[in-house]
Design a protein around this motif. Structure first.
Motif, short mmCIF file in Angstrom:
data_model
loop_
_atom_site.label_atom_id
_atom_site.label_comp_id
_atom_site.label_asym_id
_atom_site.label_seq_id
_atom_site.Cartn_x
_atom_site.Cartn_y
_atom_site.Cartn_z
N SER A 149 -4.89 -10.35 8.15
CA SER A 149 -4.28 -10.99 6.99
C SER A 149 -2.87 -10.42 6.80
CB SER A 149 -5.13 -10.78 5.74
OG SER A 149 -5.23 -9.41 5.40
N TYR A 150 -2.13 -10.98 5.86
CA TYR A 150 -0.73 -10.60 5.68
C TYR A 150 -0.55 -9.83 4.38
CZ TYR A 150 0.41 -14.05 9.31
OH TYR A 150 0.49 -14.76 10.48
N ILE A 151 0.50 -9.01 4.35
CA ILE A 151 0.85 -8.33 3.11
C ILE A 151 1.13 -9.36 2.00
CG2 ILE A 151 2.71 -7.01 1.99
CD1 ILE A 151 2.70 -5.15 4.41
N LYS A 152 1.71 -10.50 2.36
CA LYS A 152 2.01 -11.51 1.33
C LYS A 152 0.74 -12.04 0.67
CE LYS A 152 2.34 -15.25 4.76
NZ LYS A 152 3.28 -16.19 5.43
N ASP A 153 -0.40 -11.97 1.34
CA ASP A 153 -1.66 -12.44 0.74
C ASP A 153 -2.02 -11.60 -0.49
OD1 ASP A 153 -1.88 -14.31 2.79
OD2 ASP A 153 -3.06 -12.97 4.05
N ILE A 154 -1.67 -10.32 -0.44
CA ILE A 154 -1.93 -9.43 -1.57
C ILE A 154 -1.13 -9.90 -2.78
CG2 ILE A 154 -1.60 -7.07 -2.42
CD1 ILE A 154 -2.09 -6.15 0.53
N GLY A 155 0.16 -10.13 -2.58
CA GLY A 155 1.01 -10.58 -3.68
C GLY A 155 0.62 -11.94 -4.21
N PHE A 156 0.26 -12.87 -3.31
CA PHE A 156 -0.17 -14.20 -3.75
C PHE A 156 -1.37 -14.09 -4.69
CE2 PHE A 156 1.84 -16.37 0.07
CZ PHE A 156 2.69 -17.16 -0.68
N ALA A 157 -2.36 -13.28 -4.32
CA ALA A 157 -3.58 -13.16 -5.12
C ALA A 157 -3.27 -12.62 -6.52
CB ALA A 157 -4.58 -12.26 -4.41
N ILE A 158 -2.41 -11.61 -6.57
CA ILE A 158 -2.06 -11.01 -7.86
C ILE A 158 -1.27 -11.99 -8.72
CG2 ILE A 158 -0.65 -9.22 -8.95
CD1 ILE A 158 -1.39 -7.45 -6.48
N GLN A 159 -0.24 -12.57 -8.14
CA GLN A 159 0.64 -13.43 -8.91
C GLN A 159 -0.08 -14.69 -9.40
OE1 GLN A 159 4.17 -14.49 -6.74
NE2 GLN A 159 5.25 -15.20 -8.55
N GLU A 160 -0.89 -15.26 -8.56
CA GLU A 160 -1.60 -16.48 -8.95
C GLU A 160 -2.49 -16.24 -10.16
OE1 GLU A 160 -3.87 -20.02 -6.61
OE2 GLU A 160 -4.62 -18.00 -6.19
N LEU A 161 -3.25 -15.14 -10.14
CA LEU A 161 -4.16 -14.86 -11.25
C LEU A 161 -3.39 -14.49 -12.50
CD1 LEU A 161 -6.92 -14.50 -12.47
CD2 LEU A 161 -7.05 -12.22 -11.42
N ALA A 162 -2.42 -13.60 -12.38
CA ALA A 162 -1.68 -13.15 -13.57
C ALA A 162 -0.98 -14.32 -14.25
CB ALA A 162 -0.67 -12.08 -13.18
N GLU A 163 -0.29 -15.15 -13.47
CA GLU A 163 0.47 -16.24 -14.07
C GLU A 163 -0.44 -17.33 -14.62
OE1 GLU A 163 3.43 -17.41 -11.23
OE2 GLU A 163 4.59 -15.55 -11.51
N SER A 164 -1.64 -17.48 -14.05
CA SER A 164 -2.58 -18.47 -14.58
C SER A 164 -3.07 -18.07 -15.97
CB SER A 164 -3.78 -18.62 -13.64
OG SER A 164 -4.65 -17.50 -13.71
N ARG A 165 -2.97 -16.78 -16.29
CA ARG A 165 -3.38 -16.28 -17.62
C ARG A 165 -2.19 -16.17 -18.57
NH1 ARG A 165 -8.12 -12.92 -16.51
NH2 ARG A 165 -9.37 -14.15 -15.04
#
Length: 255
Positions: free
Chosen positions: A143-159
């Motif tokens: 997997s990629y380092i960017k996958d880590i950031g995607f997961a965090i950003q997607e959840l945080a911004e959805s809230r």
């Protein structure tokens, strides 16, 4: 990858012992995190406990930092210097702890709630914890380092929250800060730099430490040149674990 030091099984077990002591220190501090406790008192408790276990507080003297723990109360984001401030009912306080044990480092952060907190504060703390959990689930070879950031950003911004940009996770081992860098967000540009497109590989060890703000992601550095707070005065929370990449996925070393 040439600058990233891969760890063998012996290294990872040594890092687990250091990380385990960090986790023990959080559990030791928990009953003291209550209204009326001063940040300096918590700092002294943490230092005494770490030293009693034959370890060295990793932050004391690191680039001139004066204390054992970093503390971030309410609008604090990270790197706060412990002060005489006494905790109040409704505060949230992020405590970042690092230790050096037998030449290896452990590093983690936990945000405590002090008594009864507001619904917003509770939602923020819970979301930040869930952001870390979501990020850890992406960790596996290939997997990629960017996958880590995607997961965090997607959840945080959805809230309705935002992700701090400037302060990121990092490799760790016999040095407190190593490669790779671990950003907690991903720019919208189609051409991401090599950090984001680095593939994870078995033996990599790094921290994931999302800092999530209730308001805007902009930050402000205070006059002490250490303490970072939200630019708009909104609440911020942080959770952090040290993670090893194994053939089976993520191995959390700071449990």
């Amino acid at each position: 990858m040439s600058r990233i030091t891969l760890k063998n099984a012996q290294d990872i077990e040594a890092l687990r012992k250091a990380g385990g002591l960090v986790a023990e220190t959080f559990r030791y501090l928990e009953p003291f995190v209550k209204p009326g406790a001063s940040l300096l008192e918590l700092d002294k408790l943490a230092e005494d406990y770490i030293r009693s276990k034959g370890a060295i507080p990793a932050y004391i003297g690191y680039r001139g930092f004066p204390n054992t723990i970093c503390v971030a109360v309410n609008e604090g984001i990270c790197h706060g210097i412990p002060s005489p401030y006494r905790l109040r009912e409704g505060d949230i306080v992020g405590v970042d702890i690092g230790v050096q044990l037998n030449g290896y480092y452990g590093d983690a952060c936990y945000t405590y709630t002090v008594g009864h907190v507001s619904p917003l504060a509770r939602k923020l703390v819970e979301t930040t914890r869930e952001c870390l959990e979501a990020a850890i689930k992406t960790v596996k070879p290939g997997s990629y380092i960017k996958d880590i950031g995607f997961a965090i950003q997607e959840l945080a911004e959805s809230r309705g929250f935002s992700v701090v940009r400037e302060y990121i996770g990092h490799g760790i081992g016999k040095k407190l800060h190593e490669q790779p860098d671990i950003p907690h967000w991903v720019p919208k540009s189609r051409s991401l730099n090599s950090t984001y497109n680095t593939r994870l590989k078995e033996g990599m060890v790094f921290t994931i430490e999302p800092m999530i703000n209730a308001g805007h992601y902009a930050t402000k550095l205070l006059a002490d040149q250490w303490t970072v707070v939200t630019a708009d005065g909104s609440l911020s929370a942080q959770f952090e674990h040290t993670i090893a990449v194994t053939s089976k996925g993520a191995d959390i070393l700071t449990l």
